[in-house]
Enzyme design. Structure first.
Site, PDB file in Angstrom:
ATOM      1  N   HIS A  36       0.826  -1.210   0.000  1.00 55.15           N
ATOM      2  CA  HIS A  36       0.000   0.000   0.000  1.00 55.15           C
ATOM      3  C   HIS A  36       0.856   1.255   0.000  1.00 55.15           C
ATOM      4  O   HIS A  36       1.626   1.502   0.934  1.00 55.15           O
ATOM      5  CB  HIS A  36      -0.904   0.012   1.237  1.00 55.15           C
ATOM      6  CG  HIS A  36      -2.018   0.995   1.165  1.00 55.15           C
ATOM      7  ND1 HIS A  36      -3.248   0.686   0.621  1.00 55.15           N
ATOM      8  CD2 HIS A  36      -2.102   2.292   1.546  1.00 55.15           C
ATOM      9  CE1 HIS A  36      -4.038   1.750   0.693  1.00 55.15           C
ATOM     10  NE2 HIS A  36      -3.355   2.735   1.250  1.00 55.15           N
ATOM     11  N   ASP A  38       0.264   5.539  -1.027  1.00 50.66           N
ATOM     12  CA  ASP A  38      -0.738   6.552  -1.393  1.00 50.66           C
ATOM     13  C   ASP A  38      -0.179   7.702  -2.214  1.00 50.66           C
ATOM     14  O   ASP A  38      -0.754   8.801  -2.208  1.00 50.66           O
ATOM     15  CB  ASP A  38      -1.395   7.104  -0.126  1.00 50.66           C
ATOM     16  CG  ASP A  38      -2.500   6.210   0.387  1.00 50.66           C
ATOM     17  OD1 ASP A  38      -3.510   6.049  -0.326  1.00 50.66           O
ATOM     18  OD2 ASP A  38      -2.361   5.661   1.493  1.00 50.66           O
ATOM     19  N   GLU A 139      -8.965   1.475  -2.481  1.00 50.75           N
ATOM     20  CA  GLU A 139      -9.035   1.507  -1.016  1.00 50.75           C
ATOM     21  C   GLU A 139     -10.407   1.984  -0.557  1.00 50.75           C
ATOM     22  O   GLU A 139     -10.633   3.166  -0.333  1.00 50.75           O
ATOM     23  CB  GLU A 139      -7.942   2.413  -0.444  1.00 50.75           C
ATOM     24  CG  GLU A 139      -7.861   2.320   1.071  1.00 50.75           C
ATOM     25  CD  GLU A 139      -6.786   3.197   1.676  1.00 50.75           C
ATOM     26  OE1 GLU A 139      -6.451   2.978   2.841  1.00 50.75           O
ATOM     27  OE2 GLU A 139      -6.286   4.109   0.981  1.00 50.75           O
ATOM     28  N   HIS A 166     -13.255   1.586   3.979  1.00 45.68           N
ATOM     29  CA  HIS A 166     -12.212   2.479   4.494  1.00 45.68           C
ATOM     30  C   HIS A 166     -12.664   2.862   5.903  1.00 45.68           C
ATOM     31  O   HIS A 166     -12.856   1.975   6.734  1.00 45.68           O
ATOM     32  CB  HIS A 166     -11.996   3.693   3.582  1.00 45.68           C
ATOM     33  CG  HIS A 166     -10.772   4.467   3.957  1.00 45.68           C
ATOM     34  ND1 HIS A 166     -10.839   5.696   4.564  1.00 45.68           N
ATOM     35  CD2 HIS A 166      -9.461   4.165   3.845  1.00 45.68           C
ATOM     36  CE1 HIS A 166      -9.612   6.124   4.828  1.00 45.68           C
ATOM     37  NE2 HIS A 166      -8.749   5.222   4.398  1.00 45.68           N
ATOM     38  N   HIS A 212      -8.913  -2.069   7.450  1.00 41.36           N
ATOM     39  CA  HIS A 212      -9.998  -1.099   7.673  1.00 41.36           C
ATOM     40  C   HIS A 212     -11.350  -1.743   7.962  1.00 41.36           C
ATOM     41  O   HIS A 212     -12.331  -1.004   8.134  1.00 41.36           O
ATOM     42  CB  HIS A 212     -10.160  -0.141   6.479  1.00 41.36           C
ATOM     43  CG  HIS A 212      -9.109   0.901   6.356  1.00 41.36           C
ATOM     44  ND1 HIS A 212      -9.128   2.082   7.072  1.00 41.36           N
ATOM     45  CD2 HIS A 212      -7.995   0.964   5.596  1.00 41.36           C
ATOM     46  CE1 HIS A 212      -8.081   2.818   6.751  1.00 41.36           C
ATOM     47  NE2 HIS A 212      -7.364   2.156   5.869  1.00 41.36           N
ATOM     48  N   HIS A 233      -2.302  -3.167   4.709  1.00 45.50           N
ATOM     49  CA  HIS A 233      -1.533  -2.243   5.547  1.00 45.50           C
ATOM     50  C   HIS A 233      -2.124  -2.213   6.954  1.00 45.50           C
ATOM     51  O   HIS A 233      -2.803  -1.285   7.352  1.00 45.50           O
ATOM     52  CB  HIS A 233      -1.455  -0.837   4.934  1.00 45.50           C
ATOM     53  CG  HIS A 233      -2.767  -0.188   4.615  1.00 45.50           C
ATOM     54  ND1 HIS A 233      -3.743  -0.767   3.849  1.00 45.50           N
ATOM     55  CD2 HIS A 233      -3.263   1.037   4.971  1.00 45.50           C
ATOM     56  CE1 HIS A 233      -4.778   0.043   3.743  1.00 45.50           C
ATOM     57  NE2 HIS A 233      -4.507   1.147   4.426  1.00 45.50           N
ATOM     58  N   ASP A 302       2.230   1.998   3.845  1.00 47.12           N
ATOM     59  CA  ASP A 302       1.261   3.097   3.921  1.00 47.12           C
ATOM     60  C   ASP A 302       1.927   4.456   3.735  1.00 47.12           C
ATOM     61  O   ASP A 302       1.424   5.484   4.222  1.00 47.12           O
ATOM     62  CB  ASP A 302       0.506   3.058   5.250  1.00 47.12           C
ATOM     63  CG  ASP A 302      -0.885   3.692   5.174  1.00 47.12           C
ATOM     64  OD1 ASP A 302      -1.265   4.150   4.070  1.00 47.12           O
ATOM     65  OD2 ASP A 302      -1.581   3.727   6.192  1.00 47.12           O
TER      66      ASP A 302
END
Length: 408
Positions: A36, A38, A139, A166, A212, A233, A302
Site C-alpha cells: 500500500h 498513497d 481503497e 475504508h 480497515h 496495511h 502506507d
C-alpha cells in the site's frame, strides 16, 4: 551463548554493514512487494493529477519519488486508488476512475521505472527487467457505489485488490470504526449483498483486502472466501491496541487460510503513540511470525497516506534497513524472502487459480439499501417477473394522454 555469539561476530567481522549487504542481496533476488502506497493521493491533492506539472524524479515533500524507490529496492508496489468516504453516494466512482487513470499514466510517463501489471507472472517478469511492478488497489468499497458492474469494470482497468471498507460503512460491509463505537453496526459484518461481492471478487480473481474492516467483517470474509485474503496495511493488535490492527484470533485464521498481514508503518498503528522507530516496526514482524508463521507476514508501509512514520523509516528508501534489522534478529534468508514478496505472490497465484470464466452475479443491491437524493432508481421500478421494464417512454405517455382526451 551470548559470549559465543559475540566472539563469533568478532572473528567474522560481524557488523551492521554486513546485515545491510545481505539485505540488499536478498532484495535483488526476490522482489519486495509493498501492499500500500498513497502517492496517487498526493498527486491529486498537490497537482490535481496533472502529471505534466510534476517530475517524479524530483518530487519533494513526499515519502515517495523515483530516486527513493530505487534506493529502497522496491520490486513491486500496489498503488492505492483512494478517494475519501465523503465521496460515498456522490462522485466516488468518477473520483476513483481518475485515481486509476493517474496510476496508468505514471507507467506511461516513466516507462523506465514503472510497468503496470495485472498478474503474479507480470510481477516476476517486471522485476527481472529492473522495473517497479505497479499494481492498483482500490481503497474502500464505497468506490464501487454498491455496483457489481463497477467492480467488474475496475478489474478490467487493472484493479487487483479492493479494500472492502475504508473509515466508513458501505451499505454492505462494516468498517473498523464500528469496533471503536464511533460508528453503528449496519450489516453486522457482511450483508447478503456483501457476501455476493466476495463471491464476485473470487470469480474475477481480485484479491480481497481486509484492512480497515470490522472484526465481524473479517470473520465473515475469512469463512466465505475461496481464496486467501490480505491485510494490505495493518499491524498486530497485541502490540498496539488500535482497531485498525489485527487481533490474535484473526491472525491465526489468516494463517490457516494461507493469507497475509502486511505490516503498516504508521506510528499510531505501530506504538499507538506519536513516536515510533524502526525497531518497533520489526517487533510487529516478529510478533506476526510468532503467532501466525513467517508465511503470513509482508510489507505494507502506507507511505504518503499517513502523517507520521517511524524514525529510521523516514521514506521508501529505508526498506533495506528494515530488512537488515530482521536479519539481525535471526530471520533466515528463506523467511526474509517470504516476507519480501513470496508470500504475496503465493496469495496472488491462489487468487488467480480460484478465478473462473463463469458469468457474474447480476442481481443488484436492494434499492432501499442505497436510496438517496443523489441516486436515481432506473432499472428498479416497475419490473415484471422477467425483469422487463414497464416504464413507458415519454412519447408513448404523451400519445396515450392525447388519445384519451381526443376520444372523450
Amino acid at each position: 551463548m551470548q559470549i559465543f555469539l559475540f566472539l563469533l561476530c568478532v572473528y567474522t567481522s560481524c557488523s551492521a554493514d554486513q546485515y545491510r549487504q545481505r539485505a540488499e542481496k536478498l532484495m535483488k533476488e526476490t522482489p519486495l512487494i509493498d501492499g500500500h502506497n498513497d502517492l496517487p493521493w498526493q498527486l491529486l491533492r498537490r497537482y490535481h493529477n496533472q502529471l505534466s506539472k510534476v517530475d517524479l524524479n524530483k518530487l519533494n515533500g513526499t515519502h515517495t519519488n523515483i530516486p527513493k524507490l530505487r534506493a529502497g529496492l522496491l520490486g513491486g508496489q500496489f498503488w492505492s486508488a483512494y478517494v475519501p468516504c465523503e465521496t460515498q453516494f456522490k462522485d466516488a466512482v468518477r473520483q476513483t476512475l481518475e485515481q486509476i487513470d493517474v496510476i496508468h499514466r505514471m507507467c506511461q510517463m516513466y516507462p523506465k521505472t514503472f510497468q503496470c501489471v495485472g498478474s503474479s507472472k507480470g510481477i516476476n517478469e517486471t522485476f527481472k527487467n529492473g522495473k517497479v511492478a505497479s499494481l492498483i488497489g482500490v481503497e474502500g468499497g464505497h468506490s464501487i457505489d454498491s455496483s457489481m458492474a463497477t467492480l467488474r469494470l475496475f478489474y478490467q482497468l487493472g484493479v487487483r485488490y479492493m479494500t472492502l471498507t475504508h473509515s466508513c460503512n458501505t451499505p454492505w460491509a462494516d468498517n473498523w470504526l464500528v469496533d471503536t463505537g464511533d460508528e453503528p453496526h449496519e450489516s453486522n459484518g457482511l450483508s447478503e449483498f456483501g457476501k455476493k461481492i466476495i463471491h464476485e471478487m473470487n470469480r474475477l480473481g481480485m484479491i480481497i483486502d481486509l484492512a480497515h474492516t470490522s472484526v465481524k467483517t473479517m470473520k465473515d470474509v475469512l469463512q466465505l472466501s475461496k481464496a486467501p485474503v490480505i491485510f494490505s496495511h495493518s499491524s498486530a493488535y497485541a502490540l498496539c491496541n488500535s482497531k485498525r490492527n489485527v487481533p490474535d484470533e484473526i491472525l491465526k485464521i489468516v494463517s490457516e487460510k494461507k493469507g497475509i498481514v502486511m505490516v503498516n508503518f504508521y506510528n499510531w498503528y505501530v506504538t499507538c503513540n506519536s513516536k515510533a522507530n524502526l525497531s518497533n516496526v520489526a517487533d510487529h514482524f516478529d510478533y506476526i511470525k510468532k503467532v501466525a508463521g513467517y508465511q503470513t507476514v509482508g510489507f505494507g508501509g502506507d507511505y504518503d497516506g499517513v502523517s507520521s512514520v517511524p524514525a529510521g523509516l523516514d521514506d521508501v528508501s529505508f526498506y533495506p534497513d528494515l530488512v537488515a534489522e530482521l536479519l539481525k534478529r535471526n530471520w533466515t534468508d528463506g523467511e526474509v524472502k517470504a516476507a519480501l514478496g513470496e508470500n504475496l505472490l503465493r496469495v496472488f497465484e491462489q487468487v488467480e487459480q480460484v478465478k473462473t470464466n463463469s458469468s457474474g452475479d447480476d442481481e443488484p443491491i436492494p434499492y432501499e439499501q442505497v436510496k438517496n437524493q443523489c441516486r436515481t432508481g432506473y432499472g428498479y421500478q416497475n419490473q415484471n417477473n422477467n425483469g422487463t421494464p414497464l416504464v413507458l417512454l415519454p412519447t408513448v405517455v404523451t400519445l396515450a394522454y392525447l388519445a384519451h382526451y381526443l376520444l372523450v
